[in-house]
Design an enzyme around this catalytic site. Structure first.
Site, PDB file in Angstrom:
ATOM      1  CB  CYS A  76      -1.044   0.306   1.226  1.00  0.00           C
ATOM      2  SG  CYS A  76      -0.471  -0.515   2.940  1.00  0.00           S
ATOM      3  CG  ASP A 132      -7.748   2.857   1.061  1.00  0.00           C
ATOM      4  OD1 ASP A 132      -6.894   2.237   0.850  1.00  0.00           O
ATOM      5  OD2 ASP A 132      -9.028   2.378   2.035  1.00  0.00           O
ATOM      6  CG  HIS A 169      -5.702  -0.542   1.798  1.00  0.00           C
ATOM      7  ND1 HIS A 169      -5.243   0.649   2.147  1.00  0.00           N
ATOM      8  CD2 HIS A 169      -4.875  -1.155   2.633  1.00  0.00           C
ATOM      9  CE1 HIS A 169      -4.425   0.827   2.850  1.00  0.00           C
ATOM     10  NE2 HIS A 169      -4.305  -0.257   2.749  1.00  0.00           N
TER      11      HIS A 169
END
Length: 398
Positions: free
Chosen positions: A77, A279, A281
């Site tokens: 990430c 994000d 993820h």
């Protein structure tokens, strides 16, 4: 093992599908140096955000190093966030901050070339393969989670092999940005001016460097400036909040890398005391160049409202990013820092004119003397010995 990984990846996707809508408020939203009035410019705001390149976990790419992982889910990430920050710098460099992206619209060739720099292949200069393998030289095993400072050091070294974008990447140390060192690194001598006598004097100050010195130098190498910081011990110190937010207002802003322990986000702006972030993820399938030589970019832009986080929930280990295409942009940034950051009693970082005398001499980074391309160079981790190991100072809370 594959089934377990697939289950984990699907779980990540489900968790990130929920994106809260923006409130109806008269407050201003700041996104990478631009302001939007939320109440009347919401569609313009979301369009601005969706134009940012969005890099997420991917799966089914070729194994890293030939025998390594074929997905970065669970560990990549921060690398993806570093890619997003760098991609924004390249957008500003080639297309400008005001460039906008529209779904299924033909884009400039520079846009496609930027996107191809980040494809998940070992021959792409800023791929997950390149970043993970360069991380070995920073003491990080392939598949190990990176912190903000490590990613900054990796980008600095990979940029040495990127001739097309030709960026100068400066990563500050000890919370200090040195004007003299940046000027030395970014100035490109006029053609034929290869002697020491043709170099601009080091004694020039920040104030007079912006005017009257163009004769010394014909070009400025575009600057990616990364400032790794620790804004507290186990949590962010509230005294830094205002200065941190001011950085997103600067026209040179590339946002910030950070998040929570082992969960990295790319912060691009703020609304009140909430940080706005992209994000990484979400796990998507590897996308390669098509038969026509272009990349289908539909999965590289976030078309939903991005998430938000209260700034006090941010882990104190972060890295700010700034892009200065021209020398005047850097001089303007220095002025803004003097005005907005250095006015605080407890400063977020320092900006100094001269190289500190107790530091080792500054040597502008240079590409190692190898006969291979950058991609081939770091395909063999033994050759990483040509790079100095940078100390990874961040201590993430657990």
């Amino acid at each position: 093992m594959e089934s377990v990984l697939s289950k984990y990846e699907n779980q990540i996707t489900i968790f990130t599908d929920y994106l809260e809508e923006y409130p109806d408020t008269d407050e201003l939203v700041w996104i990478l140096g631009k302001q939007h009035l939320l109440k009347t410019e919401k569609s313009k705001l979301l369009s601005d955000i969706s134009a940012r390149l969005w890099f997420t976990y991917r799966r089914k790419f070729s194994p890293i190093g030939g025998t390594g992982p074929s997905s970065d889910a669970g560990w990549g990430c921060m690398l993806r966030c570093g890619q997003m920050m760098l991609a924004q710098a390249l957008i500003c460099r080639h297309l400008g901050r005001d460039w906008s992206w529209e779904k299924q619209k033909e884009q400039p060739k520079e846009y496609q070339r930027i996107l191809q720099c980040f494809l998940d292949r070992k021959d792409c200069c800023y791929s997950i393969h390149q970043m993970a393998q360069m991380g070995v030289g920073e003491g990080k095993s392939i598949g190990e989670w990176f912190g903000p400072n490590t990613v900054a050091q990796v980008l600095k070294k990979l940029a040495l092999f990127d001739e097309w974008n030709s960026l100068a990447v400066y990563v500050s140390m000890d919370n200090t940005v040195v004007i003299e060192d940046i000027k030395k690194m970014c100035r490109v001598l006029p053609l034929g001016a290869d002697t020491a006598g043709d170099r601009p004097p080091d004694s020039l100050t920040a104030s007079n460097l912006s005017k009257g010195t163009s004769a010394y130098c014909s070009a400025w190498k575009p600057l990616l400036l990364i400032v790794p910081l620790r804004l507290g011990i186990n949590q962010i110190n509230p005294v830094y909040v205002d200065a941190f937010k001011e950085c997103f207002k600067m026209p040179q802003s590339l946002g910030a890398l950070g998040g929570k322990p082992n969960n990295a986000y790319y912060f691009i702006g703020f609304l009140g005391d909430e940080l706005i972030f992209l994000d990484p993820h979400t796990t998507q399938t590897f996308v390669d160049t098509g038969e026509n030589g272009t990349v289908n970019d539909q999965t590289f832009h976030c078309l939903q409202s991005p998430q938000r986080m209260n700034i006090l929930n941010l882990d104190p280990s972060v890295a700010l990013g700034f892009f200065c295409k021209e020398e005047k942009d850097f001089d303007n940034w220095c002025s803004l820092v003097q005005k907005e950051i250095l006015k605080e009693n407890l400063r977020m970082f320092e900006l100094v004119q001269k190289h500190p005398s107790h530091w080792p001499p500054f040597v502008p980074p240079a590409k190692p003397e190898v006969t291979t391309t950058g991609a081939e160079f770091i395909d063999s981790t033994e050759q990483l010995e040509e790079f100095d190991l940078e100390e990874d100072f961040e201590i993430l809370s657990v």
